[in-house]
Design a protein around this motif. Structure first.
Motif, mmCIF file in Angstrom:
data_model
loop_
_atom_site.group_PDB
_atom_site.id
_atom_site.type_symbol
_atom_site.label_atom_id
_atom_site.label_comp_id
_atom_site.label_asym_id
_atom_site.label_seq_id
_atom_site.Cartn_x
_atom_site.Cartn_y
_atom_site.Cartn_z
ATOM 1 N N VAL A 86 -4.829 3.459 1.713
ATOM 2 C CA VAL A 86 -4.247 4.385 0.742
ATOM 3 C C VAL A 86 -3.599 5.572 1.457
ATOM 4 C CG1 VAL A 86 -6.298 5.827 0.384
ATOM 5 C CG2 VAL A 86 -4.679 5.464 -1.508
ATOM 6 N N LEU A 87 -4.133 5.945 2.627
ATOM 7 C CA LEU A 87 -3.548 7.040 3.398
ATOM 8 C C LEU A 87 -2.160 6.660 3.898
ATOM 9 C CD1 LEU A 87 -3.744 9.817 4.677
ATOM 10 C CD2 LEU A 87 -4.921 8.768 6.646
ATOM 11 N N ASP A 88 -2.007 5.414 4.351
ATOM 12 C CA ASP A 88 -0.690 4.934 4.788
ATOM 13 C C ASP A 88 0.326 5.084 3.656
ATOM 14 O OD1 ASP A 88 -1.781 4.172 7.214
ATOM 15 O OD2 ASP A 88 -1.988 2.057 6.658
ATOM 16 N N ALA A 89 -0.094 4.704 2.452
ATOM 17 C CA ALA A 89 0.805 4.755 1.295
ATOM 18 C C ALA A 89 1.135 6.201 0.922
ATOM 19 C CB ALA A 89 0.171 4.037 0.112
ATOM 20 N N ALA A 90 0.119 7.049 0.883
ATOM 21 C CA ALA A 90 0.332 8.440 0.483
ATOM 22 C C ALA A 90 1.218 9.177 1.485
ATOM 23 C CB ALA A 90 -1.017 9.153 0.347
ATOM 24 N N THR A 91 1.094 8.838 2.752
ATOM 25 C CA THR A 91 1.909 9.471 3.781
ATOM 26 C C THR A 91 3.385 9.178 3.566
ATOM 27 O OG1 THR A 91 0.098 9.312 5.401
ATOM 28 C CG2 THR A 91 2.336 9.606 6.264
ATOM 29 N N GLN A 92 3.699 7.979 3.089
ATOM 30 C CA GLN A 92 5.097 7.581 2.907
ATOM 31 C C GLN A 92 5.652 7.934 1.531
ATOM 32 O OE1 GLN A 92 6.399 3.755 4.531
ATOM 33 N NE2 GLN A 92 4.312 3.374 5.231
ATOM 34 N N LEU A 93 4.809 7.862 0.498
ATOM 35 C CA LEU A 93 5.315 8.021 -0.867
ATOM 36 C C LEU A 93 5.024 9.383 -1.487
ATOM 37 C CD1 LEU A 93 4.297 4.469 -2.143
ATOM 38 C CD2 LEU A 93 6.558 5.234 -1.359
ATOM 39 N N GLY A 94 3.982 10.061 -1.007
ATOM 40 C CA GLY A 94 3.697 11.429 -1.439
ATOM 41 C C GLY A 94 3.635 11.628 -2.943
ATOM 42 N N ASP A 95 4.296 12.702 -3.422
ATOM 43 C CA ASP A 95 4.225 13.093 -4.825
ATOM 44 C C ASP A 95 5.039 12.205 -5.758
ATOM 45 O OD1 ASP A 95 2.545 15.189 -4.241
ATOM 46 O OD2 ASP A 95 4.173 16.646 -3.999
ATOM 47 N N ALA A 96 5.741 11.224 -5.214
ATOM 48 C CA ALA A 96 6.486 10.300 -6.080
ATOM 49 C C ALA A 96 5.517 9.442 -6.889
ATOM 50 C CB ALA A 96 7.398 9.407 -5.242
ATOM 51 N N VAL A 97 4.267 9.371 -6.431
ATOM 52 C CA VAL A 97 3.242 8.562 -7.102
ATOM 53 C C VAL A 97 2.218 9.486 -7.743
ATOM 54 C CG1 VAL A 97 1.354 6.907 -6.729
ATOM 55 C CG2 VAL A 97 3.558 6.609 -5.548
ATOM 56 N N GLU A 98 1.849 9.169 -8.987
ATOM 57 C CA GLU A 98 0.901 9.998 -9.727
ATOM 58 C C GLU A 98 -0.550 9.725 -9.343
ATOM 59 O OE1 GLU A 98 -0.332 12.783 -12.706
ATOM 60 O OE2 GLU A 98 1.632 12.360 -11.821
ATOM 61 N N ILE A 99 -0.923 8.445 -9.300
ATOM 62 C CA ILE A 99 -2.311 8.057 -9.042
ATOM 63 C C ILE A 99 -2.379 7.087 -7.859
ATOM 64 C CG2 ILE A 99 -4.345 6.864 -9.954
ATOM 65 C CD1 ILE A 99 -3.904 9.486 -11.340
ATOM 66 N N TYR A 100 -3.260 7.395 -6.916
ATOM 67 C CA TYR A 100 -3.527 6.502 -5.792
ATOM 68 C C TYR A 100 -4.940 5.948 -5.949
ATOM 69 C CZ TYR A 100 0.542 8.276 -3.199
ATOM 70 O OH TYR A 100 1.819 8.615 -2.795
#
Length: 331
Positions: free
Chosen positions: A154-168
């Motif tokens: 999930v960290l890999d995803a959040a690093t690339q997509l950031g605030d564009a995603v509401e829920i991780y």
């Protein structure tokens, strides 16, 4: 933006409900799958699907694949499903197999330039399946920016997509970490757009070689030479002596009485892996569309639809001859 731990039994249900609420509100989520992490949106909300493509940096020419939580959904989303394709889903779903099929024409969705096809997969991940059973089909692509490595955490995803995603949703390390196999079943013979966890040999062992065109049947030997009218004589073939026993040449250059040689017809062409898919993913050019599959390496084919049959699988392949390229599915 918030991260929810689905590995903790005490928080699991609340985490899933937060993701369901975000999907119903037209927002984006990141979810774990068996292959890689995927970025998901309501498949029937065009604005949400467009937001997914924007977050990844992709265009409508690479529509995302769709993840389902139950086998029965297959027939609701696709038509003209070959019997051998159904057998593959019975054997490999849930699992790392993405099928490109003809989409049900009555569906009111807009996944991009799919040219009437849809890439479907049922991930082998309990968190993903439980979420899909609550939300219904989700458009899911690998949770990474175009051209970047697929997210395994999930960290890999959040690093690339950031605030564009509401829920991780944090489900821990992706279990498989490699892309799904993408098969285009909209053409005959079928085409493997990307060979991932499930091999060609496994598929052929189960349903036979659906990837090779059948050899055309040869015409049976022609009937003996027609009777000549009284007074007529058979003209000797050019370059041969009349009255000898050597074979007589037919007008088209083939041996008399044979209509010609049959040549096996085979499919050719290779599909280059899509940028979001791992470089190691192999792909073969399909005759039909591609998809934006979730969290898997993406496959890029000559057609616009195959980008993410890897979002839930790790990568996607491009559609060949007339099939839109779809993005790699998440996992």
């Amino acid at each position: 933006m918030s991260v929810h731990d689905t590995q903790n039994p005490e928080n699991r249900d609340d985490s899933l409900e937060a993701a369901v609420a975000a999907v119903r509100d037209g927002r984006l989520i990141v979810l774990p799958t068996d292959t890689v992490y995927g970025i998901g949106a309501d498949a029937f909300a065009p604005d949400a699907v467009q937001a997914l493509l924007d977050a990844k940096g992709r265009g409508r020419d690479t529509p995302p694949p769709v993840l389902v939580g139950d086998h029965a959904v297959l027939m609701a989303l696709a038509v003209d499903v070959p019997e051998w394709a159904e057998r593959l889903t019975e054997e490999f779903w849930p699992g790392a197999l993405t099928l490109i099929l003809s989409a049900q024409p009555s569906l009111t969705w807009d996944l991009g330039e799919t040219r009437g096809t849809v890439a479907l997969r049922m991930p082998d991940d309990e968190t993903a399946l439980e979420l899909l059973r609550r939300t219904g089909p989700l458009a899911v692509s690998s949770a990474n920016r175009h051209g970047k490595p697929a997210a395994l955490t999930v960290l890999d995803a959040a690093t690339q997509l950031g605030d564009a995603v509401e829920i991780y949703l944090d489900g821990g390390q992706a279990r498989i970490g490699t892309s799904s196999t993408i098969v285009d079943a909209t053409v005959t013979p079928a085409v493997i757009l990307r060979e991932g966890t499930i091999t060609r040999e496994q598929i052929v062992d189960l349903v036979g070689d659906v990837f090779t065109a059948p050899e055309p049947e040869q015409d049976p030997e022609a009937d003996p030479a027609e009777e000549l009218a009284p007074g007529d004589e058979a003209a000797p073939a050019e370059g041969t002596e009349a009255g000898t026993g050597s074979g007589t040449a037919a007008d088209d250059g083939t041996e008399a009485g044979i209509v010609g040689d049959a040549t096996p017809v085979t499919e050719g062409g290779a599909v280059s892996p899509s940028a979001d898919e791992p470089a190691s993913s192999a792909a073969v050019a399909p005759a039909a569309g591609g998809l934006d599959l979730p969290a898997e390496s993406e496959i890029t084919t000559p057609s616009p639809q195959l980008d993410e049959v890897a979002a839930v699988e790790g990568s996607a392949a491009d559609g060949a001859a007339g099939t839109p390229r779809q993005e790699n599915p998440a996992g």
